[in-house]
Design an enzyme around this catalytic site. Structure first.
Site, PDB file in Angstrom:
ATOM      1  N   HIS A 284       0.832  -1.215   0.000  1.00 53.97           N
ATOM      2  CA  HIS A 284       0.000   0.000   0.000  1.00 53.97           C
ATOM      3  C   HIS A 284       0.859   1.254   0.000  1.00 53.97           C
ATOM      4  O   HIS A 284       0.470   2.293   0.526  1.00 53.97           O
ATOM      5  CB  HIS A 284      -0.951  -0.003   1.219  1.00 53.97           C
ATOM      6  CG  HIS A 284      -2.054  -1.009   1.070  1.00 53.97           C
ATOM      7  ND1 HIS A 284      -2.803  -1.467   2.132  1.00 53.97           N
ATOM      8  CD2 HIS A 284      -2.519  -1.674  -0.018  1.00 53.97           C
ATOM      9  CE1 HIS A 284      -3.698  -2.362   1.701  1.00 53.97           C
ATOM     10  NE2 HIS A 284      -3.534  -2.502   0.400  1.00 53.97           N
TER      11      HIS A 284
ATOM     12  N   CYS B 245       4.562  24.199  -6.707  1.00 51.39           N
ATOM     13  CA  CYS B 245       3.509  24.729  -7.604  1.00 51.39           C
ATOM     14  C   CYS B 245       2.278  25.138  -6.813  1.00 51.39           C
ATOM     15  O   CYS B 245       1.224  25.426  -7.367  1.00 51.39           O
ATOM     16  CB  CYS B 245       3.144  23.674  -8.663  1.00 51.39           C
ATOM     17  SG  CYS B 245       2.137  22.310  -8.035  1.00 51.39           S
TER      18      CYS B 245
ATOM     19  N   GLY C  91      -1.577 -10.258  11.807  1.00 54.03           N
ATOM     20  CA  GLY C  91      -2.189  -8.977  12.187  1.00 54.03           C
ATOM     21  C   GLY C  91      -2.949  -8.287  11.085  1.00 54.03           C
ATOM     22  O   GLY C  91      -2.841  -7.074  10.904  1.00 54.03           O
TER      23      GLY C  91
ATOM     24  N   SER D 122      -6.974  -8.218   9.134  1.00 58.35           N
ATOM     25  CA  SER D 122      -8.356  -8.730   9.072  1.00 58.35           C
ATOM     26  C   SER D 122      -8.595  -9.378   7.711  1.00 58.35           C
ATOM     27  O   SER D 122      -9.625 -10.014   7.491  1.00 58.35           O
ATOM     28  CB  SER D 122      -9.332  -7.565   9.277  1.00 58.35           C
ATOM     29  OG  SER D 122      -9.115  -6.569   8.264  1.00 58.35           O
TER      30      SER D 122
ATOM     31  N   ASN E 216      -3.202 -13.811  14.935  1.00 57.98           N
ATOM     32  CA  ASN E 216      -4.129 -12.686  15.094  1.00 57.98           C
ATOM     33  C   ASN E 216      -4.729 -12.731  16.492  1.00 57.98           C
ATOM     34  O   ASN E 216      -4.866 -13.793  17.083  1.00 57.98           O
ATOM     35  CB  ASN E 216      -5.240 -12.781  14.031  1.00 57.98           C
ATOM     36  CG  ASN E 216      -5.934 -11.447  13.818  1.00 57.98           C
ATOM     37  OD1 ASN E 216      -6.357 -10.814  14.777  1.00 57.98           O
ATOM     38  ND2 ASN E 216      -6.033 -11.009  12.580  1.00 57.98           N
TER      39      ASN E 216
HETATM   40  N1  APR Z   1      -1.436  -8.969  17.592  1.00 55.32           N
HETATM   41  C1  APR Z   1      -2.085  -9.714  16.657  1.00 55.32           C
HETATM   42  N2  APR Z   1      -3.152  -9.258  15.949  1.00 55.32           N
HETATM   43  C2  APR Z   1      -3.571  -8.000  16.207  1.00 55.32           C
HETATM   44  C3  APR Z   1      -2.948  -7.170  17.170  1.00 55.32           C
HETATM   45  C4  APR Z   1      -1.831  -7.706  17.870  1.00 55.32           C
HETATM   46  N3  APR Z   1      -1.172  -7.002  18.800  1.00 55.32           N
HETATM   47  N4  APR Z   1      -3.603  -5.975  17.198  1.00 55.32           N
HETATM   48  C5  APR Z   1      -4.596  -6.065  16.280  1.00 55.32           C
HETATM   49  N5  APR Z   1      -4.581  -7.275  15.693  1.00 55.32           N
HETATM   50  C6  APR Z   1      -5.444  -7.768  14.607  1.00 55.32           C
HETATM   51  C7  APR Z   1      -6.884  -7.373  14.716  1.00 55.32           C
HETATM   52  O1  APR Z   1      -7.595  -8.368  15.453  1.00 55.32           O
HETATM   53  C8  APR Z   1      -7.311  -7.349  13.239  1.00 55.32           C
HETATM   54  O2  APR Z   1      -7.760  -8.636  12.814  1.00 55.32           O
HETATM   55  O3  APR Z   1      -4.965  -7.167  13.418  1.00 55.32           O
HETATM   56  C9  APR Z   1      -6.040  -7.007  12.492  1.00 55.32           C
HETATM   57  C10 APR Z   1      -6.017  -5.595  11.966  1.00 55.32           C
HETATM   58  O4  APR Z   1      -7.014  -5.497  10.975  1.00 55.32           O
HETATM   59  P1  APR Z   1      -7.324  -4.067  10.299  1.00 55.32           P
HETATM   60  O5  APR Z   1      -7.473  -3.050  11.359  1.00 55.32           O
HETATM   61  O6  APR Z   1      -8.437  -4.286   9.330  1.00 55.32           O
HETATM   62  O7  APR Z   1      -5.979  -3.700   9.521  1.00 55.32           O
HETATM   63  P2  APR Z   1      -5.479  -4.295   8.145  1.00 55.32           P
HETATM   64  O8  APR Z   1      -5.911  -5.715   7.979  1.00 55.32           O
HETATM   65  O9  APR Z   1      -4.033  -4.012   8.049  1.00 55.32           O
HETATM   66  O10 APR Z   1      -6.261  -3.374   7.072  1.00 55.32           O
HETATM   67  C11 APR Z   1      -5.927  -3.562   5.713  1.00 55.32           C
HETATM   68  O11 APR Z   1      -7.268  -1.637   5.174  1.00 55.32           O
HETATM   69  O12 APR Z   1      -7.965   0.474   5.655  1.00 55.32           O
HETATM   70  C12 APR Z   1      -7.113  -0.255   4.847  1.00 55.32           C
HETATM   71  O13 APR Z   1      -5.145   0.513   3.839  1.00 55.32           O
HETATM   72  C13 APR Z   1      -5.659   0.097   5.069  1.00 55.32           C
HETATM   73  O14 APR Z   1      -3.733  -1.348   4.907  1.00 55.32           O
HETATM   74  C14 APR Z   1      -5.016  -1.193   5.496  1.00 55.32           C
HETATM   75  C15 APR Z   1      -5.999  -2.238   5.010  1.00 55.32           C
END
Ligand code: APR
Length: 250
Positions: free
Chosen positions: A119, A149, A186, A188, A212
């Site tokens: 990203h 600019c 980590g 979703s 996760n």
């Molecule tokens: N250890 C393990 N898992 C974790 C922890 C942790 N300390 N903290 C959070 N999580 C998990 C959450 O349970 C969740 O499933 O990490 C995941 C984060 O999910 P999102 O918040 O959806 O982030 P991500 O998957 O990176 O989102 C993907 O969405 O909004 C866009 O561009 C943005 O790159 C991002 C993309």
């Protein structure tokens, strides 16, 4: 969990090519909020108003309110044990490459050198009007950052509605199609096309190890192992088990 950790350590130790797909959850223990957990970024800022390329073009100043708040957190963040542990796995020859959805540069700060920024990254800013590029450092302190600019600059992160950098897309596809093991840490796994990577790896008979805090739609069906808990704790434990099994002869 111990049994799962041992199984995961065996898979990674015996895999000829392991890659990782990481998301915001790998950086929450560095103080950077993720997006969709409770209290995550999207609970404060509506992504359709702050994270699409059309929202940026319509009102760059409004989007920079969020970017500025995030920059204050990210610029002071340090790599945590998950980033460092994955850097160790790379150095030991057990992790070929990390495909990250994150733009915080913490995998690199944690010692990984093979990182695909799916990203984009927040280290550089570009002018959508004249194409000029700047480092975020040279523009830090001016809010919003402006091009010579006079147009407002955009960070080189991929907003919703923008294309994934072609090189990142193609290289990730190549790796996912030939990996023997994919660690999904980590994320979703809700955002396309990054969330196609586990399916592609699975279809090519890779073992999927998911780490996760909570179960995702991958956990029952795509993931061969689901290790629930903190990425920093689980990755550290995994690296220790692998270290004790002996380093891979490169
Ligand atoms: N250890 C393990 N898992 C974790 C922890 C942790 N300390 N903290 C959070 N999580 C998990 C959450 O349970 C969740 O499933 O990490 C995941 C984060 O999910 P999102 O918040 O959806 O982030 P991500 O998957 O990176 O989102 C993907 O969405 O909004 C866009 O561009 C943005 O790159 C991002 C993309």
């Amino acid at each position: 969990m111990d049994e799962l950790l041992k199984q995961a350590a065996n898979i990674v130790s015996n895999s000829k090519m392991t890659i990782a797909l990481t998301g915001a959850g790998v950086s929450t223990e560095s103080g950077i909020p993720d997006f969709r957990s409770s209290g995550g970024l999207w609970s404060k800022y509506n992504p359709s108003e702050f994270a699409t390329i059309s929202a940026f073009k319509a009102d760059p100043l409004k989007v920079w309110e969020m970017l500025h708040a995030m920059d204050k957190i990210v610029s002071g963040a340090k790599p945590n044990a998950a980033h460092i542990g994955m850097g160790d796995l790379e150095k030991m020859g057990f992790l070929e490459c990390i495909i990250t959805q994150n733009v915080d540069n913490l995998h690199q700060a944690g010692g990984s050198s093979h990182v695909i920024e799916y990203h984009g990254n927040s280290r550089t800013l570009s002018c959508l009007w004249c194409g000029k590029s700047y480092s975020a450092e040279e523009k830090r302190g001016s809010f919003p950052p402006v091009c010579e600019c006079q147009q407002v600059l955009k960070p080189d992160v991929v907003f919703f509605g923008e294309m994934i950098p072609a090189l990142a897309m193609n290289r990730s596809l190549e790796l996912a199609s030939s990996a023997q093991c994919l660690m999904v840490v980590g994320t979703s796994a809700l955002v396309s096309p990054a969330n196609l990577i586990p399916d592609i790896a699975k279809r090519n008979n890779a073992k999927i190890i998911e780490i996760n805090m909570e179960r995702t739609h991958l956990s029952d069906g795509i993931s061969d192992l689901f290790l629930q808990g903190s990425a920093s704790k689980i990755i550290s434990a995994l690296v220790n088990l692998i270290k004790n099994k002996g380093n891979k002869i490169i």
